[in-house]
Design a protein around this motif. Structure first.
Motif, PDB file in Angstrom:
ATOM      1  N   LEU A 412       0.860  -1.179   0.000  1.00 54.33           N
ATOM      2  CA  LEU A 412       0.000   0.000   0.000  1.00 54.33           C
ATOM      3  C   LEU A 412       0.896   1.229   0.000  1.00 54.33           C
ATOM      4  O   LEU A 412       1.779   1.368   0.855  1.00 54.33           O
ATOM      5  CB  LEU A 412      -0.891   0.014   1.245  1.00 54.33           C
ATOM      6  CG  LEU A 412      -1.831  -1.174   1.429  1.00 54.33           C
ATOM      7  CD1 LEU A 412      -2.502  -1.099   2.796  1.00 54.33           C
ATOM      8  CD2 LEU A 412      -2.878  -1.201   0.338  1.00 54.33           C
ATOM      9  N   ARG A 413       0.672   2.129  -0.959  1.00 64.53           N
ATOM     10  CA  ARG A 413       1.437   3.373  -1.033  1.00 64.53           C
ATOM     11  C   ARG A 413       0.509   4.538  -0.736  1.00 64.53           C
ATOM     12  O   ARG A 413      -0.410   4.834  -1.492  1.00 64.53           O
ATOM     13  CB  ARG A 413       2.046   3.558  -2.432  1.00 64.53           C
ATOM     14  CG  ARG A 413       2.932   4.797  -2.555  1.00 64.53           C
ATOM     15  CD  ARG A 413       3.077   5.232  -4.002  1.00 64.53           C
ATOM     16  NE  ARG A 413       4.083   6.271  -4.178  1.00 64.53           N
ATOM     17  CZ  ARG A 413       3.885   7.570  -3.975  1.00 64.53           C
ATOM     18  NH1 ARG A 413       2.686   8.012  -3.585  1.00 64.53           N
ATOM     19  NH2 ARG A 413       4.870   8.442  -4.164  1.00 64.53           N
ATOM     20  N   SER A 414       0.731   5.217   0.398  1.00 57.14           N
ATOM     21  CA  SER A 414      -0.124   6.327   0.806  1.00 57.14           C
ATOM     22  C   SER A 414       0.585   7.651   0.603  1.00 57.14           C
ATOM     23  O   SER A 414       1.806   7.742   0.741  1.00 57.14           O
ATOM     24  CB  SER A 414      -0.530   6.184   2.278  1.00 57.14           C
ATOM     25  OG  SER A 414      -1.200   4.968   2.503  1.00 57.14           O
ATOM     26  N   ASN A 415      -0.177   8.681   0.288  1.00 55.08           N
ATOM     27  CA  ASN A 415       0.388  10.023   0.198  1.00 55.08           C
ATOM     28  C   ASN A 415      -0.662  11.071   0.485  1.00 55.08           C
ATOM     29  O   ASN A 415      -1.855  10.863   0.246  1.00 55.08           O
ATOM     30  CB  ASN A 415       0.995  10.284  -1.193  1.00 55.08           C
ATOM     31  CG  ASN A 415      -0.054  10.472  -2.268  1.00 55.08           C
ATOM     32  OD1 ASN A 415      -0.399   9.519  -2.966  1.00 55.08           O
ATOM     33  ND2 ASN A 415      -0.573  11.680  -2.437  1.00 55.08           N
ATOM     34  N   CYS A 416      -0.215  12.188   1.065  1.00 52.48           N
ATOM     35  CA  CYS A 416      -1.008  13.423   1.061  1.00 52.48           C
ATOM     36  C   CYS A 416      -0.105  14.461   0.391  1.00 52.48           C
ATOM     37  O   CYS A 416       0.534  14.123  -0.601  1.00 52.48           O
ATOM     38  CB  CYS A 416      -1.456  13.810   2.477  1.00 52.48           C
ATOM     39  SG  CYS A 416      -0.181  13.732   3.737  1.00 52.48           S
ATOM     40  N   ILE A 417      -0.011  15.667   0.898  1.00 47.74           N
ATOM     41  CA  ILE A 417       0.917  16.628   0.306  1.00 47.74           C
ATOM     42  C   ILE A 417       2.305  16.476   0.923  1.00 47.74           C
ATOM     43  O   ILE A 417       3.299  16.338   0.219  1.00 47.74           O
ATOM     44  CB  ILE A 417       0.401  18.066   0.484  1.00 47.74           C
ATOM     45  CG1 ILE A 417      -0.859  18.269  -0.375  1.00 47.74           C
ATOM     46  CG2 ILE A 417       1.467  19.076   0.060  1.00 47.74           C
ATOM     47  CD1 ILE A 417      -0.629  18.100  -1.872  1.00 47.74           C
ATOM     48  N   ASP A 418       2.359  16.468   2.267  1.00 50.01           N
ATOM     49  CA  ASP A 418       3.641  16.303   2.948  1.00 50.01           C
ATOM     50  C   ASP A 418       3.995  14.842   3.190  1.00 50.01           C
ATOM     51  O   ASP A 418       5.146  14.534   3.497  1.00 50.01           O
ATOM     52  CB  ASP A 418       3.611  17.006   4.311  1.00 50.01           C
ATOM     53  CG  ASP A 418       3.394  18.503   4.194  1.00 50.01           C
ATOM     54  OD1 ASP A 418       3.845  19.088   3.197  1.00 50.01           O
ATOM     55  OD2 ASP A 418       2.776  19.084   5.102  1.00 50.01           O
ATOM     56  N   CYS A 419       3.020  13.953   3.093  1.00 49.71           N
ATOM     57  CA  CYS A 419       3.194  12.540   3.473  1.00 49.71           C
ATOM     58  C   CYS A 419       3.590  12.434   4.938  1.00 49.71           C
ATOM     59  O   CYS A 419       4.451  11.625   5.320  1.00 49.71           O
ATOM     60  CB  CYS A 419       4.224  11.841   2.586  1.00 49.71           C
ATOM     61  SG  CYS A 419       3.778  11.862   0.851  1.00 49.71           S
ATOM     62  N   LEU A 420       2.957  13.261   5.761  1.00 50.36           N
ATOM     63  CA  LEU A 420       3.223  13.240   7.196  1.00 50.36           C
ATOM     64  C   LEU A 420       1.943  12.972   7.980  1.00 50.36           C
ATOM     65  O   LEU A 420       1.685  11.849   8.376  1.00 50.36           O
ATOM     66  CB  LEU A 420       3.863  14.562   7.644  1.00 50.36           C
ATOM     67  CG  LEU A 420       5.275  14.854   7.117  1.00 50.36           C
ATOM     68  CD1 LEU A 420       5.739  16.239   7.559  1.00 50.36           C
ATOM     69  CD2 LEU A 420       6.247  13.795   7.583  1.00 50.36           C
ATOM     70  N   ASP A 421       1.134  13.998   8.177  1.00 40.13           N
ATOM     71  CA  ASP A 421       0.047  13.928   9.145  1.00 40.13           C
ATOM     72  C   ASP A 421      -1.115  13.026   8.698  1.00 40.13           C
ATOM     73  O   ASP A 421      -1.426  12.037   9.353  1.00 40.13           O
ATOM     74  CB  ASP A 421      -0.452  15.341   9.436  1.00 40.13           C
ATOM     75  CG  ASP A 421       0.719  16.285   9.726  1.00 40.13           C
ATOM     76  OD1 ASP A 421       1.640  15.870  10.452  1.00 40.13           O
ATOM     77  OD2 ASP A 421       0.712  17.409   9.206  1.00 40.13           O
ATOM     78  N   ARG A 422      -1.739  13.376   7.584  1.00 41.40           N
ATOM     79  CA  ARG A 422      -2.828  12.529   7.081  1.00 41.40           C
ATOM     80  C   ARG A 422      -2.336  11.134   6.758  1.00 41.40           C
ATOM     81  O   ARG A 422      -3.017  10.137   7.013  1.00 41.40           O
ATOM     82  CB  ARG A 422      -3.444  13.172   5.823  1.00 41.40           C
ATOM     83  CG  ARG A 422      -4.316  14.375   6.085  1.00 41.40           C
ATOM     84  CD  ARG A 422      -4.729  15.071   4.792  1.00 41.40           C
ATOM     85  NE  ARG A 422      -3.686  15.937   4.249  1.00 41.40           N
ATOM     86  CZ  ARG A 422      -3.834  16.679   3.157  1.00 41.40           C
ATOM     87  NH1 ARG A 422      -4.967  16.623   2.466  1.00 41.40           N
ATOM     88  NH2 ARG A 422      -2.862  17.467   2.744  1.00 41.40           N
TER      89      ARG A 422
END
Length: 612
Positions: A412-422
């Motif tokens: 599973l590859r997850s991302n938001c903008i920073d790839c930190l909080d969300r």
């Protein structure tokens, strides 16, 4: 300080080195003309000349020679490597460490402090401009000394997750650690993972000098471990994250992908579970959206996102996901970004490119919309979409004999903008689901049970992920992670909101006024910028540094506001104060407008390398 005998040589450690291991404790001798580093649990030693940094292995007789009155002796715990600048060489050593736990029986240590040993006597022969350049480079080395989140082992290659390490031959394991990593670069042993060696660039000269006992690969990331009891049996859970070195950088100055397809803030996270002789591993990855894009700081709280138009963009995305599929198998992409504003434009561009990538499943989940109000449990809607695929991918499982019972076939590859909080909140939710499944298969839980039934176990799990998220955030953004309450409590709390506010202010300050220099330090240490004699100075541009005027502008603004407030309060007593107020207010507004219009120039910017 190491204890010493009559000759000034310390007593050797009673425990000998195992094949393939590195020296656990070292003695540093500082002479006027050289440094000598000697193994205390082996016979190896080498000297580094202070005049230019040349490295010379020492014979046992040379290593055992007395120290003398002109020698300072201290204990160190590893040699990180060395780097050459204009005036000579600088050797980075570990001066203190902390026991972080163990990984498959091998002790893991956290680097507490490091320092550079200067071998730069040639600085007196440099030109004035070269001396200024060297001074800046040395300031970058001081920043590198404070790098957080570094872990290492003396006898195990930590670059490999359990599934990949389990397939190594016995002969491969007994090689020196640097060879276990280095061989992958030459395609001799494709199982090693040099992507996760933070000091890869710094090891080159030590490797050339064949100083195997002193070469310690460092991993940047997070290592958390805890033990709890389940049905009167001990269970150990370890959370180990490895940060990729291919696009190393800070939050605002390393976004998206480079032309090779490597993304910023790419992290492999392994959740390891040990119970009754069984060991299980579950892998997730995170990484910036693999397009060419930027977000240049300009003193605003949220700078504009900008997609870089480039003919290579489709190939960049293809390279990224080809690499993932080769390493991890089937890939499921979870995009947690918003669908509005600049973020929405970036998300839409990502979705369009993903439509052209065969064999990769793309899912958009608008985290802020679905989980608005801090409702962490709404992530169940995401899990429902991918539950079947997660079960199909599975996780790695082996018994005490080392026999593989089950393998993880995808990631599973997850991302938001920073790839930190969300991203951290989402990955912790998916990891909890996997932990339930892992414990059920191991026989620790019934098929109808989960860890949420025990408040103690649930709290331990949440604490691991909160601390893990904080550590990764400190490395990339310089502050603690936001939304930690969602992981710890499943909802937002007032203390959590205050903590998030402080972290957000810290990020703003660091991103605008410090991270440009920190990015230079990372580019220098990682080898993306190479210092060479005779080349033109990267700092000689003939202009002025706008950032140096920011304190003056800030003082004028604060002083103007104060003076305006004071003179307005005196208007009733003297009409002249009104004119003073207007002048002060006009001056303040003018300076504010000047700073805002030139926000990018007033921010700290990297000076060594470009964005891509």
């Amino acid at each position: 300080m190491a204890s010493a005998d009559a000759d000034g040589a310390p007593l050797l450690s009673e425990e000998p080195l195992c094949p393939g291991s590195c020296s656990r404790e070292l003695e540093l001798r500082e002479f006027r003309d050289r440094y000598v580093i000697r193994s205390l649990d082996g016979a190896a030693a080498f000297a580094v000349a202070r005049s230019g940094g040349s490295i010379r292995p020492l014979s046992p007789e040379e290593a055992a020679a007395g120290t003398g009155s002109d020698c300072k002796v201290s204990r160190i715990y590893g040699v990180v490597g060395n780097i050459r600048l204009l005036a000579g060489s600088y050797v980075l050593v570990i001066t203190s460490r902390k026991d972080a736990g163990s990984y498959q029986g091998s002790p893991v240590y956290h680097v507490n402090s490091m320092k550079f040993l200067c071998c730069n006597e040639a600085i007196k022969h440099l030109t004035p401009q070269e001396r200024r350049d060297e001074a800046y480079f040395m300031s970058l080395l001081r920043i590198a000394e404070t790098t957080c989140g570094l872990y290492y082992s003396y006898d195990r290659d930590l670059t490999l997750n359990l599934q990949r390490a389990s397939k190594l031959t016995a002969g491969r394991i007994h090689k020196p650690l640097w060879k276990q990593v280095r061989d992958d670069c030459h395609l001799i042993c494709p199982t090693a993972d040099p992507r996760f060696v933070w000091n890869k660039n710094l090891l080159e000269e030590l490797i050339e000098a064949k100083l195997d006992e002193f070469i310690v690969p460092l991993i940047q990331g997070s290592f958390q471990s805890a033990q709890f009891t389940l049905k009167d049996r001990p269970v150990r859970i370890t959370l180990f994250s490895r940060r990729c070195n291919r696009r190393l950088g800070t939050r605002m100055w390393r976004r998206g992908a480079n032309l090779e397809g490597a993304t910023a803030n790419f992290v492999e996270t392994e959740q390891l579970v040990e119970y009754e002789g069984l060991t299980s591993s579950f892998i997730q990855v995170r990484g910036s959206i693999p397009l060419l894009w930027e977000q240049i700081v300009d003193l605003s709280y949220k700078p504009r996102l900008s997609i870089i138009e480039h003919e290579e963009t489709p190939k960049v995305v293809q390279r990224h996901f080809h690499d993932l599929s080769q390493r991890y198998g089937e890939t499921i992409v979870i995009d947690l970004t918003d669908k509005q504003g600049d973020e929405g434009d970036l998300s839409n561009a990502f979705a369009a490119e993903m439509g052209r990538i065969p064999g990769v499943r793309y899912i958009h989940f608008e985290f802020h919309h679905v989980c608005r109000g801090g409702n962490f449990d709404n992530l169940q809607a995401l899990y429902n979409q991918i539950e079947e695929a997660i079960h199909k991918q599975g996780y790695f499982l082996m018994n005490t004999k080392g026999e593989i019972l089950w393998e993880q076939s995808g990631v599973l590859r997850s991302n938001c903008i920073d790839c930190l909080d969300r991203t951290n909140v989402t990955q912790s939710f998916l990891a909890r689901k996997s932990l339930d499944s892992q414990l059920q298969r191991m026989g620790a839980l019934l098929s109808s049970e989960n860890i949420s039934l025990s408040d103690n176990i649930n709290d331990i799990f949440k604490k691991l992920w909160v601390e893990h998220g904080d550590e990764l955030s400190l490395e990339y953004a310089g502050s603690y992670a936001l939304k930690g309450d969602l992981v710890r409590y499943g909802r937002q709390t007032l203390p959590g909101l205050i903590k998030d506010g402080m972290s957000a202010l810290s990020r703003y300050y660091l991103n605008n006024f410090h991270d440009g220099v920190r990015q230079d330090a990372l580019d220098l240490i990682s080898g993306y910028y190479t210092v060479s004699q005779g080349s033109s100075s990267p700092f000689h541009n003939g202009g002025f540094e706008s950032s140096s005027y920011l304190p003056v502008a800030s003082a004028i603004i604060v002083g103007g506001i104060t003076a305006t407030t004071f003179t307005l309060s005196q208007v009733g007593r003297n009409a002249q104060h009104l004119i003073s107020s207007i002048i002060c207010a006009g001056l303040t507004v003018g300076v504010v407008a000047l700073v805002k219009a030139n926000g990018k120039q007033f921010c700290s910017r990297p000076r060594l390398c470009g964005l891509i």
